[in-house]
Write a protein that holds these residues in place. Structure first.
Motif, PDB file in Angstrom:
ATOM      1  N   TRP A  40       0.835  -1.205   0.000  1.00 33.10           N
ATOM      2  CA  TRP A  40       0.000   0.000   0.000  1.00 33.10           C
ATOM      3  C   TRP A  40       0.871   1.256   0.000  1.00 33.10           C
ATOM      4  CZ3 TRP A  40      -4.498   0.012  -1.741  1.00 33.10           C
ATOM      5  CH2 TRP A  40      -5.505  -0.886  -1.385  1.00 33.10           C
ATOM      6  N   THR A  41       2.068   1.174   0.571  1.00 34.62           N
ATOM      7  CA  THR A  41       2.907   2.376   0.694  1.00 34.62           C
ATOM      8  C   THR A  41       3.418   2.871  -0.660  1.00 34.62           C
ATOM      9  OG1 THR A  41       4.864   0.994   1.062  1.00 34.62           O
ATOM     10  CG2 THR A  41       3.646   1.711   3.007  1.00 34.62           C
ATOM     11  N   TYR A  42       3.299   2.058  -1.713  1.00 34.78           N
ATOM     12  CA  TYR A  42       3.787   2.449  -3.034  1.00 34.78           C
ATOM     13  C   TYR A  42       2.678   3.022  -3.917  1.00 34.78           C
ATOM     14  CZ  TYR A  42       7.937  -0.159  -1.683  1.00 34.78           C
ATOM     15  OH  TYR A  42       9.055  -0.606  -1.034  1.00 34.78           O
ATOM     16  N   VAL A  43       1.463   3.147  -3.382  1.00 29.21           N
ATOM     17  CA  VAL A  43       0.351   3.716  -4.132  1.00 29.21           C
ATOM     18  C   VAL A  43      -0.376   4.726  -3.256  1.00 29.21           C
ATOM     19  CG1 VAL A  43       0.058   1.613  -5.508  1.00 29.21           C
ATOM     20  CG2 VAL A  43      -1.291   1.910  -3.422  1.00 29.21           C
ATOM     21  N   THR A  44      -1.238   5.512  -3.891  1.00 28.90           N
ATOM     22  CA  THR A  44      -2.068   6.485  -3.182  1.00 28.90           C
ATOM     23  C   THR A  44      -3.521   6.197  -3.470  1.00 28.90           C
ATOM     24  OG1 THR A  44      -0.345   8.183  -3.355  1.00 28.90           O
ATOM     25  CG2 THR A  44      -2.595   8.930  -2.896  1.00 28.90           C
ATOM     26  N   LYS A  45      -4.332   6.072  -2.416  1.00 27.22           N
ATOM     27  CA  LYS A  45      -5.773   5.873  -2.589  1.00 27.22           C
ATOM     28  C   LYS A  45      -6.422   7.235  -2.802  1.00 27.22           C
ATOM     29  CE  LYS A  45      -5.971   1.880   0.484  1.00 27.22           C
ATOM     30  NZ  LYS A  45      -6.552   1.359   1.742  1.00 27.22           N
ATOM     31  N   ILE A  46      -7.053   7.409  -3.956  1.00 24.23           N
ATOM     32  CA  ILE A  46      -7.662   8.705  -4.278  1.00 24.23           C
ATOM     33  C   ILE A  46      -9.052   8.808  -3.659  1.00 24.23           C
ATOM     34  CG2 ILE A  46      -8.365  10.238  -6.141  1.00 24.23           C
ATOM     35  CD1 ILE A  46      -6.248   8.894  -7.889  1.00 24.23           C
ATOM     36  N   LYS A  47      -9.891   7.781  -3.874  1.00 25.17           N
ATOM     37  CA  LYS A  47     -11.231   7.781  -3.289  1.00 25.17           C
ATOM     38  C   LYS A  47     -11.787   6.375  -3.327  1.00 25.17           C
ATOM     39  CE  LYS A  47     -13.396   9.029  -7.712  1.00 25.17           C
ATOM     40  NZ  LYS A  47     -14.249  10.004  -8.404  1.00 25.17           N
ATOM     41  N   SER A  48     -12.794   6.129  -2.455  1.00 26.26           N
ATOM     42  CA  SER A  48     -13.442   4.825  -2.404  1.00 26.26           C
ATOM     43  C   SER A  48     -14.359   4.663  -3.601  1.00 26.26           C
ATOM     44  CB  SER A  48     -14.228   4.679  -1.103  1.00 26.26           C
ATOM     45  OG  SER A  48     -14.885   3.425  -1.053  1.00 26.26           O
ATOM     46  N   VAL A  49     -14.393   3.448  -4.154  1.00 20.93           N
ATOM     47  CA  VAL A  49     -15.215   3.179  -5.346  1.00 20.93           C
ATOM     48  C   VAL A  49     -16.088   1.965  -5.072  1.00 20.93           C
ATOM     49  CG1 VAL A  49     -15.209   2.606  -7.794  1.00 20.93           C
ATOM     50  CG2 VAL A  49     -13.443   4.095  -6.878  1.00 20.93           C
ATOM     51  N   GLY A  50     -17.397   2.180  -4.945  1.00 18.50           N
ATOM     52  CA  GLY A  50     -18.344   1.065  -4.896  1.00 18.50           C
ATOM     53  C   GLY A  50     -18.308   0.245  -3.637  1.00 18.50           C
ATOM     54  N   GLY A  51     -17.538   0.630  -2.613  1.00 16.73           N
ATOM     55  CA  GLY A  51     -17.500  -0.133  -1.373  1.00 16.73           C
ATOM     56  C   GLY A  51     -16.745  -1.431  -1.521  1.00 16.73           C
TER      57      GLY A  51
END
Length: 317
Positions: A40-51
């Protein structure tokens, strides 16, 4: 009064929004601190999609965005095919090896967490007479060992099969240090290829050999293109191979590095000046007389005679 109610409502909604953002940030930070999902540390979560744990994700290495969960993050960063996402194009082999090591360590932590010891209930003295020393009926006891979790028996069997390949064919042990040897087994272990059989005798000596020769020739093109710009030296010497055949080799040397050109088997030939001049001339024409600055050989009498003839025919050398 109405104005105050509206302000209170807006203030309350802002507080709820800030609370949700804080909770989401806390949840994401908690998940990124999870040592069982270190990628996870190598990516960025922009927003939640569809749960369901799915997100719009952006790779911190190549800036490519995609949807889904940690499964696709692994597939993208480790270049695992068949997961609906393209592998990261900016990750080179050295970085890929480091990421796979991190992922493997996380997998081991998950497996170890599943093998927690189970406390056994006390048993009566009468029942102990029919049980083993641990107080558990052997027919009912179910154990989970390190061997079964990590499939150590299969690993050991594969090690022995590889060793027998070396021993039965007389392969040198330093072959195990060859990076292509290690890459081949790593690729097979990390990619499921159902029904795959390694290449056989005929394929190795025909199709694959021809393909590899074309591959090597493509790698040598930048060196060949530098010949006219930098000038080259032709280096030639005689030697004997492990089968005691008499050979003469030719190499091209530039500032870009040496390049093997060819070797001539002269076991059944008379190595006089005419024989050597003939093959030397072929090499000169292949490389290009205008590209050659000098020719280097040993100081045998036949080589000195060859040098005089070559200088007479090609004054620029």
């Amino acid at each position: 009064m109405r104005t105050r109610l509206r302000c209170d409502a807006v203030s309350g909604a802002s507080a709820v929004t800030r609370h949700e953002m804080s909770a989401s940030s806390h949840s994401q930070a908690k998940e990124q601190d999870d040592d069982t999902k270190p990628l996870w540390t190598y990516v960025t979560k922009i927003k939640s999609v569809g749960g369901g744990g799915n997100y719009e994700i952006k790779c911190n290495i190549c800036d490519v965005s995609f949807n889904r969960s940690y499964t696709r993050v692994r597939a993208h960063l480790l270049k695992i095919t068949g997961k609906g996402v393209r592998g990261c194009q900016k990750i080179k082999n050295a970085k890929l090896i480091d990421l796979k090591k991190i992922d493997n360590e996380a997998t081991l932590r998950v497996e170890k967490s599943k093998t927690k010891p189970v406390s056994l209930p006390p048993v009566s003295t009468q029942h102990q007479m029919n049980t083993n020393t641990l107080g558990v009926d052997p027919k009912k006891r179910k154990t989970l060992t390190v061997e079964s979790v990590f499939n150590l028996q299969a690993r050991d069997t594969l090690d022995h099969e590889i060793a027998r390949m070396f021993y039965s064919s007389g392969l040198p042990f330093h072959l195990a240090r060859n990076p292509h040897y290690r890459k081949a087994f790593a690729y097979a272990a990390n990619n499921y290829i159902g029904g795959y059989q390694p290449p056989g005798y005929n394929k190795l000596r025909t199709t694959l050999l021809q393909n590899e020769r074309r591959h090597v020739e493509n790698l040598l093109q930048p060196i060949k293109k530098s010949w006219s710009r930098e000038g080259v030296s032709i280096v030639s010497d005689g030697w004997s191979d492990p089968q005691r055949r008499s050979l003469i080799n030719f190499m091209v040397v530039t500032e870009s590095g040496p390049m093997f050109l060819k070797a001539i088997n002269c076991s059944d030939e008379i190595k006089d000046k005419d024989f050597i001049v003939k093959h030397m001339r072929e090499v000169i024409m292949e490389v290009g007389p205008s590209n050659i600055v000098q020719i280097v050989t040993n100081n045998a009498v036949v080589c000195k005679a060859t040098g005089l003839i070559i200088e007479a025919q090609f004054p620029s050398i």
